[in-house]
Design an enzyme around this catalytic site. Structure first.
Site, PDB file in Angstrom:
ATOM      1  CD  GLU A  82      41.187   6.656  91.338  1.00 42.29           C
ATOM      2  OE1 GLU A  82      40.557   5.308  91.546  1.00 42.29           O
ATOM      3  OE2 GLU A  82      41.996   6.913  90.555  1.00 42.29           O
TER       4      GLU A  82
ATOM      5  CG  HIS B   5      41.232   4.873  87.638  1.00 45.61           C
ATOM      6  ND1 HIS B   5      42.545   5.097  88.389  1.00 45.61           N
ATOM      7  CD2 HIS B   5      41.457   4.513  86.280  1.00 45.61           C
ATOM      8  CE1 HIS B   5      43.381   4.909  87.573  1.00 45.61           C
ATOM      9  NE2 HIS B   5      42.952   4.418  86.383  1.00 45.61           N
TER      10      HIS B   5
ATOM     11  CB  CYS C   6      44.501   1.197  87.817  1.00 48.19           C
ATOM     12  SG  CYS C   6      44.870   1.473  85.924  1.00 48.19           S
ATOM     13  CE1 TYR C   7      52.780  -0.077  86.345  1.00 51.09           C
ATOM     14  CE2 TYR C   7      52.987   0.671  88.665  1.00 51.09           C
ATOM     15  CZ  TYR C   7      53.218   0.039  87.342  1.00 51.09           C
ATOM     16  OH  TYR C   7      54.555  -0.238  87.361  1.00 51.09           O
TER      17      TYR C   7
ATOM     18  N   GLY D  67      48.507   4.549  87.824  1.00 52.96           N
ATOM     19  CA  GLY D  67      49.803   5.153  87.424  1.00 52.96           C
ATOM     20  C   GLY D  67      49.783   5.192  85.647  1.00 52.96           C
TER      21      GLY D  67
ATOM     22  CG  ASP E 122      44.222  27.937 102.214  1.00 56.31           C
ATOM     23  OD1 ASP E 122      43.249  27.698 102.507  1.00 56.31           O
ATOM     24  OD2 ASP E 122      44.828  27.861 101.243  1.00 56.31           O
TER      25      ASP E 122
ATOM     26  CE  LYS F 251      41.057  27.148  99.477  1.00 56.09           C
ATOM     27  NZ  LYS F 251      42.128  27.937  99.454  1.00 56.09           N
TER      28      LYS F 251
END
Ligand code: XMP
Length: 534
Positions: A186, A184, A96-97, A69, A242, A389
């Site tokens: 990710e 991070h 991280c945070y 964050g 979608d 998606k």
């Protein structure tokens, strides 16, 4: 099957078994983490950091991940976390945070030393056989963005990695199944990020990679049946991925209790209506009502050049036509099976961005189907509301939808109406449809469909310039190619398409499309440009 009652389960708020909760501490990291967890075939959901720990635990998560964050743990008003989470016996991974919160909550030391690290950093792994790092290199690139640094791990934790600036860049406690990294994992710049995340999930938390789109289909089919009962549902099809996948899923669940409505507003691309009419129906067997409303839309748009006004008109007409179609469906088969449900292709990012809502049952807003009625009293069926998606595309494939529908690039609800700069007329739409079809054909032939996010083709109808063709002078319109690459359409860069492909598109458009004598390429990123021109 029992009729729908207010006590029917709401599939929109059910939490699946084997869920990993990602606690969101801001700045959009949580969505990316949730996606990476699902890429590891483990189901994940995002919860806000303001959710009380008791409520998180009541969801029965098999593991919890604390996101990064933008704050410093020392900032007044920075988000906090109740340390009770670490005593609950649930495996936790702080990033991280989230890592710093863990460190401070458990008695470690985080210093605001001014020791900042932003961007790519070299990480040294000191315990190469640890739960997180086994099988990864001793030195690896990681993505950092922090101002504070952990100088001492909490008691009972082993420090497993460091950087030149941060003495404690990762810590692990196998006994309590608590883990954390300062960086991070990710983001793609972290070379072994996915591996470390998977190590936490599989080794640290003991989860198995069992979540698949087959599970999603089976689970959603059961939930939709329970929700709709013997009632009926309608679904507005836009031609986009979608709504097509949502409709196919509901069709699989309730068959002829579903009717799809496709409003042809005359602003569609070449072949689009036929694709829905033939390919979609062939693949799903859905009952489809096609309404040809092009006359109505075009006369409402006559004389209008202002983009906002165009959008309003298209939205308004869409509502009217949809309402009329809905009334006809009810009138055609009146009786004791009311049409109570409206299928929407809402996706997980929409849900998270609108507050992560457990929403109410009645319709509020419609981002997806291009302007469905605001005031129709329907209960929503939203079978994609937990999916990203790319997962929606996988579900579409699983359901046997044609590749051309599943891999479609995004196309705006108001269609070509917002790709003509100037007044929208039938003649101009015909020109643009031809130019657009040529560009799409050539991009597909060059194998570039997956590389670009989308490529709007725009007609500058209010511009004319002199050209020369054959022996004669022309005074035609320019067409703009706007190929972009993007991950989420929030930001985008212009795609560096091969010159040969651009040349072929340009030659064909100027040769084959009457009244167009120039093709120009848009080389603007977003921001400052938008993707569409209107
Ligand atoms: P912009 O032009 O804002 O577009 O950069 C971002 C993305 O949104 C799509 N778009 C729309 N999609 N209804 C839609 O369903 C709309 O009114 C609409 N306007 C823009 C656009 O194609 C791009 O993918």
């Amino acid at each position: 099957m029992a009729p729908a009652t207010p006590a029917a389960p709401d599939p929109r708020t059910e939490t699946a078994a084997d869920t990993v909760l990602v606690v969101d501490f801001g700045a959009q990291y949580a969505q990316l983490i949730a996606r990476r967890v699902r890429e590891a075939r483990v189901y994940s959901e995002i919860v806000p950091s303001t959710m009380p720990v008791a409520e998180m635990l009541a969801k029965g998560p098999k593991a919890v991940i604390l996101s990064g964050g933008p704050s410093s743990v020392y900032e007044p008003g920075a988000p906090t976390l109740d340390a009770a989470l670490f005593e609950a016996g649930v495996p936790v991974f702080g990033m991280c945070y989230g890592f710093q919160l863990m460190a401070t909550a458990l008695g470690g030391t985080v210093d605001n030393t001014g020791a900042r690290e932003y961007g790519r950093t070299e990480l040294s792994v000191s315990r190469p056989s640890s739960t997180l790092f086994e099988g990864t290199p001793a030195e690896q690139s990681v993505w950092m963005s922090h101002g504070d640094a952990c100088s001492a791990a909490p008691e009972g934790f082993t420090v497993t990695a460091s950087t030149d600036v941060v003495p404690v860049a990762a810590f692990e406690n196998d006994e309590k199944r608590l883990y954390g990294v300062q960086y991070h994992p990710e983001v793609l710049h972290t070379t072994h990020g996915q591996q470390i995340l998977e190590h936490f999930l599989y080794r640290g938390a003991g989860l198995a990679p069992t979540w698949t789109t087959t599970n999603v289909v089976d689970e959603q089919v059961a939930l939709i049946r329970a929700q709709v009962g013997s009632s009926r549902a309608i679904c507005g099809l836009s031609g986009g991925v979608d709504s097509a996948v949502a409709a196919a899923l509901v069709q699989k669940a309730i068959g002829s209790q579903l009717t799809c409505v496709y409003v042809d507003h005359g602003l569609m691309r070449k072949g689009e209506t036929e694709q829905v009419e033939k390919d979609f129906v062939a693949a799903t067997g859905v009952q489809l009502k096609v309404v040809d409303a092009s006359e109505r839309f075009l006369s409402a748009l006559a004389g209008v050049s202002d983009p906002e006004q165009k959008r309003k008109i298209i939205g308004r007409e869409f509502i009217r036509v949809f309402e009329q179609a809905q009334a006809e469906i009810v009138a055609e088969a009146p009786g004791d099976h009311p049409v109570e449900f409206l299928v929407q292709g809402t996706l997980y990012p929409d849900v998270v961005e609108s507050g992560g809502g457990t929403g109410t049952a009645n319709i509020k807003s419609h981002h997806n189907v291009g302007g469905l009625p605001e005031d129709l009293e329907f209960q929503l069926v939203e079978p994609l509301r937990k999916l990203f998606k790319d997962e929606v595309r996988m579900v579409g494939q699983e359901l046997g939808l044609p590749e051309e529908i599943v891999q479609r690039q995004p196309f705006p609800g108001p269609g070509l109406g917002i790709r003509i700069v100037g007044e929208v007329t039938r003649d101009r739409l015909d020109l643009l449809r031809e130019a657009d079809a040529i560009a799409r054909e050539e991009l597909t032939a060059a194998g570039l469909d997956r590389e670009i996010w989308q490529c709007p083709v725009v007609l500058l109808a209010d511009v004319r310039s002199v050209g020369v063709q054959g022996d004669g002078r022309t005074y035609g319109h320019p067409v703009v190619l706007r190929p972009v690459s993007s991950e989420d359409a929030m930001t985008a860069d212009w795609s560096r398409l091969p010159y040969e492909t651009l040349a072929r598109i340009s030659t064909r458009i100027t040769n084959e499309v009457r009244d167009v004598n120039r093709v120009v390429l848009d080389v603007t990123s977003k921001p400052p440009g938008t993707i569409e021109w209107e």
